[in-house]
Design a protein around this motif. Sequence first.
Motif, PDB file in Angstrom:
ATOM      1  N   TRP A 111       0.807  -1.219   0.000  1.00  0.00           N
ATOM      2  CA  TRP A 111       0.000   0.000   0.000  1.00  0.00           C
ATOM      3  C   TRP A 111       0.838   1.267   0.000  1.00  0.00           C
ATOM      4  CZ3 TRP A 111       0.189   3.462   4.113  1.00  0.00           C
ATOM      5  CH2 TRP A 111       0.805   2.998   5.285  1.00  0.00           C
ATOM      6  N   SER A 112       2.121   1.173   0.356  1.00  0.00           N
ATOM      7  CA  SER A 112       2.980   2.366   0.295  1.00  0.00           C
ATOM      8  C   SER A 112       3.148   2.836  -1.151  1.00  0.00           C
ATOM      9  CB  SER A 112       4.342   2.074   0.920  1.00  0.00           C
ATOM     10  OG  SER A 112       4.993   1.005   0.241  1.00  0.00           O
ATOM     11  N   PHE A 113       3.230   1.895  -2.087  1.00  0.00           N
ATOM     12  CA  PHE A 113       3.292   2.262  -3.500  1.00  0.00           C
ATOM     13  C   PHE A 113       1.995   2.935  -3.936  1.00  0.00           C
ATOM     14  CE2 PHE A 113       6.476  -1.394  -4.418  1.00  0.00           C
ATOM     15  CZ  PHE A 113       7.517  -0.578  -4.000  1.00  0.00           C
ATOM     16  N   SER A 114       0.858   2.449  -3.419  1.00  0.00           N
ATOM     17  CA  SER A 114      -0.432   3.041  -3.774  1.00  0.00           C
ATOM     18  C   SER A 114      -0.528   4.480  -3.289  1.00  0.00           C
ATOM     19  CB  SER A 114      -1.573   2.223  -3.164  1.00  0.00           C
ATOM     20  OG  SER A 114      -1.646   0.950  -3.759  1.00  0.00           O
ATOM     21  N   LEU A 115      -0.113   4.725  -2.042  1.00  0.00           N
ATOM     22  CA  LEU A 115      -0.172   6.086  -1.504  1.00  0.00           C
ATOM     23  C   LEU A 115       0.761   7.021  -2.273  1.00  0.00           C
ATOM     24  CD1 LEU A 115      -0.405   5.625   2.375  1.00  0.00           C
ATOM     25  CD2 LEU A 115      -2.197   6.258   0.761  1.00  0.00           C
ATOM     26  N   GLY A 116       1.946   6.527  -2.609  1.00  0.00           N
ATOM     27  CA  GLY A 116       2.868   7.339  -3.393  1.00  0.00           C
ATOM     28  C   GLY A 116       2.294   7.689  -4.756  1.00  0.00           C
ATOM     29  N   THR A 117       1.637   6.720  -5.371  1.00  0.00           N
ATOM     30  CA  THR A 117       1.031   6.949  -6.688  1.00  0.00           C
ATOM     31  C   THR A 117      -0.098   7.967  -6.614  1.00  0.00           C
ATOM     32  OG1 THR A 117       1.578   4.716  -7.420  1.00  0.00           O
ATOM     33  CG2 THR A 117      -0.192   5.854  -8.585  1.00  0.00           C
ATOM     34  N   VAL A 118      -1.005   7.787  -5.657  1.00  0.00           N
ATOM     35  CA  VAL A 118      -2.137   8.704  -5.531  1.00  0.00           C
ATOM     36  C   VAL A 118      -1.652  10.118  -5.207  1.00  0.00           C
ATOM     37  CG1 VAL A 118      -4.205   9.227  -4.183  1.00  0.00           C
ATOM     38  CG2 VAL A 118      -3.740   6.875  -4.877  1.00  0.00           C
ATOM     39  N   ALA A 119      -0.638  10.235  -4.349  1.00  0.00           N
ATOM     40  CA  ALA A 119      -0.087  11.550  -4.018  1.00  0.00           C
ATOM     41  C   ALA A 119       0.485  12.229  -5.259  1.00  0.00           C
ATOM     42  CB  ALA A 119       0.989  11.416  -2.943  1.00  0.00           C
ATOM     43  N   ALA A 120       1.227  11.469  -6.066  1.00  0.00           N
ATOM     44  CA  ALA A 120       1.827  12.037  -7.276  1.00  0.00           C
ATOM     45  C   ALA A 120       0.756  12.429  -8.289  1.00  0.00           C
ATOM     46  CB  ALA A 120       2.797  11.035  -7.897  1.00  0.00           C
ATOM     47  N   LEU A 121      -0.259  11.577  -8.473  1.00  0.00           N
ATOM     48  CA  LEU A 121      -1.331  11.884  -9.418  1.00  0.00           C
ATOM     49  C   LEU A 121      -2.143  13.088  -8.962  1.00  0.00           C
ATOM     50  CD1 LEU A 121      -2.627   8.306 -10.325  1.00  0.00           C
ATOM     51  CD2 LEU A 121      -1.143   9.787 -11.673  1.00  0.00           C
ATOM     52  N   ALA A 122      -2.317  13.238  -7.653  1.00  0.00           N
ATOM     53  CA  ALA A 122      -3.024  14.411  -7.138  1.00  0.00           C
ATOM     54  C   ALA A 122      -2.240  15.688  -7.439  1.00  0.00           C
ATOM     55  CB  ALA A 122      -3.245  14.265  -5.627  1.00  0.00           C
ATOM     56  N   VAL A 123      -0.912  15.619  -7.302  1.00  0.00           N
ATOM     57  CA  VAL A 123      -0.075  16.768  -7.656  1.00  0.00           C
ATOM     58  C   VAL A 123      -0.169  17.063  -9.149  1.00  0.00           C
ATOM     59  CG1 VAL A 123       2.310  17.615  -7.781  1.00  0.00           C
ATOM     60  CG2 VAL A 123       1.516  16.429  -5.735  1.00  0.00           C
ATOM     61  N   ASP A 124      -0.128  16.019  -9.972  1.00  0.00           N
ATOM     62  CA  ASP A 124      -0.260  16.206 -11.426  1.00  0.00           C
ATOM     63  C   ASP A 124      -1.553  16.939 -11.765  1.00  0.00           C
ATOM     64  OD1 ASP A 124       2.045  14.734 -11.552  1.00  0.00           O
ATOM     65  OD2 ASP A 124       1.063  12.865 -12.159  1.00  0.00           O
ATOM     66  N   THR A 125      -2.637  16.476 -11.167  1.00  0.00           N
ATOM     67  CA  THR A 125      -3.953  17.064 -11.448  1.00  0.00           C
ATOM     68  C   THR A 125      -4.028  18.514 -10.992  1.00  0.00           C
ATOM     69  OG1 THR A 125      -4.993  14.889 -11.203  1.00  0.00           O
ATOM     70  CG2 THR A 125      -6.419  16.822 -11.025  1.00  0.00           C
ATOM     71  N   PHE A 126      -3.576  18.768  -9.763  1.00  0.00           N
ATOM     72  CA  PHE A 126      -3.674  20.124  -9.225  1.00  0.00           C
ATOM     73  C   PHE A 126      -2.734  21.070  -9.956  1.00  0.00           C
ATOM     74  CE2 PHE A 126      -2.956  23.568  -6.191  1.00  0.00           C
ATOM     75  CZ  PHE A 126      -4.267  23.885  -5.871  1.00  0.00           C
ATOM     76  N   ALA A 127      -1.601  20.558 -10.442  1.00  0.00           N
ATOM     77  CA  ALA A 127      -0.661  21.404 -11.178  1.00  0.00           C
ATOM     78  C   ALA A 127      -1.316  21.960 -12.434  1.00  0.00           C
ATOM     79  CB  ALA A 127       0.594  20.619 -11.537  1.00  0.00           C
ATOM     80  N   VAL A 128      -2.047  21.134 -13.151  1.00  0.00           N
ATOM     81  CA  VAL A 128      -2.739  21.592 -14.366  1.00  0.00           C
ATOM     82  C   VAL A 128      -3.792  22.639 -14.009  1.00  0.00           C
ATOM     83  CG1 VAL A 128      -4.126  20.892 -16.341  1.00  0.00           C
ATOM     84  CG2 VAL A 128      -2.325  19.390 -15.492  1.00  0.00           C
ATOM     85  N   ILE A 129      -4.547  22.379 -12.950  1.00  0.00           N
ATOM     86  CA  ILE A 129      -5.572  23.338 -12.517  1.00  0.00           C
ATOM     87  C   ILE A 129      -4.924  24.653 -12.110  1.00  0.00           C
ATOM     88  CG2 ILE A 129      -7.340  23.778 -10.767  1.00  0.00           C
ATOM     89  CD1 ILE A 129      -7.878  20.763 -10.718  1.00  0.00           C
ATOM     90  N   GLY A 130      -3.830  24.584 -11.358  1.00  0.00           N
ATOM     91  CA  GLY A 130      -3.142  25.796 -10.920  1.00  0.00           C
ATOM     92  C   GLY A 130      -2.583  26.595 -12.079  1.00  0.00           C
TER      93      GLY A 130
END
Length: 338
Positions: free
Chosen positions: A186-205
């Motif tokens: 699950w550590s890989f899952s949390l790392g992935t979701v955190a990175a994808l959330a940054v990707d998404t918010f970066a585009v919005i920002g």
Amino acid sequence: ENRFAKGKWQNLTFNTGFSKAIFKEYSFDFIHNSKKVLMAIAVFVVISIISLFSIGMNVGIDFTGGRNYIVRFDQPVRTGDVQNALTPYFGESVRVITIGSSNQVRISTNYMIDEEGDNVEQELRDLLGEGLQEFITPGQTIEDHIMSSQKVGPSIAEDMIRNAFLALTIALICMGLYILSRFRNWSFSLGTVAALAVDTFAVIGIYSLLWKVMPFSMEIDQTFVAAILTIVGYSINDKVVVFDRVREYMHLYPKRGLRELFNDSMNATLARTINTGLSTILVIICILFFGGDAVRSFVFAMLVGVVVGTVTSLFVASPVAYRIMRNQQQKREVKAAK
């Protein structure tokens, strides 16, 4: 063989200076330097949040409700002049952007969107005709210049907003579950979701910061949502490649330290990450400059997503997974010591 016998072609190489730089063995400390990148990301997030509250976003009628009119004139027009001409009739609710050629514009407004009745549409067209009188060809009416029109009601807009957030949330959850099922950690899952959330918010920002200064429309509509979901799907590939190498190295080098394992894995996949990112960015830039106005907003979102996604694969997803696994390892060592 004759050339080799004469001492020729003994030092043939198929490498260039660029390929040597790309494919050489790296020894970069990603884990250590991730702290600086994470601080930069935190600063960007704060700036983006301030921008979202102060500047806002160029939200299209898909999410606000309203009407779109595609209007084509016989002569090129400036969007600022058209908008100024319509403001006395529609107030501040009107927006004008160029669509395709310089003599064609899209007029968006939510004026009277809550009004019901058969005469509302005709009344709006009459207002368009009055406001655009100086741009209309003599002897013609506004009906001769309107190519198409579209209406999105408030209730439909609310449904679209809800569905957009739902689609993004489901996409992030599914990506996390996919990583969990593939790597059983699950550590890989949390790392992935955190990175994808940054990707998404970066585009919005970026869209919030730049929509007033870019030379093309950066409207938040269904196309933008499609771009975000595409970025999530594309960005997961880099994360999978890096985590797959981490898992491989864990089996090959069980006595190697966790930090060294992660750094070695990311260095081993760095050439692939750079090559994939650069080739994708090159294609996107070509489409951005040579494609039509209708796709520029989507392509620009993809460009931002690919660049940020490449960075987060190395400096967010893996470091987050490393820190979680390190904490788990330290807890196991403490329990074993007791």
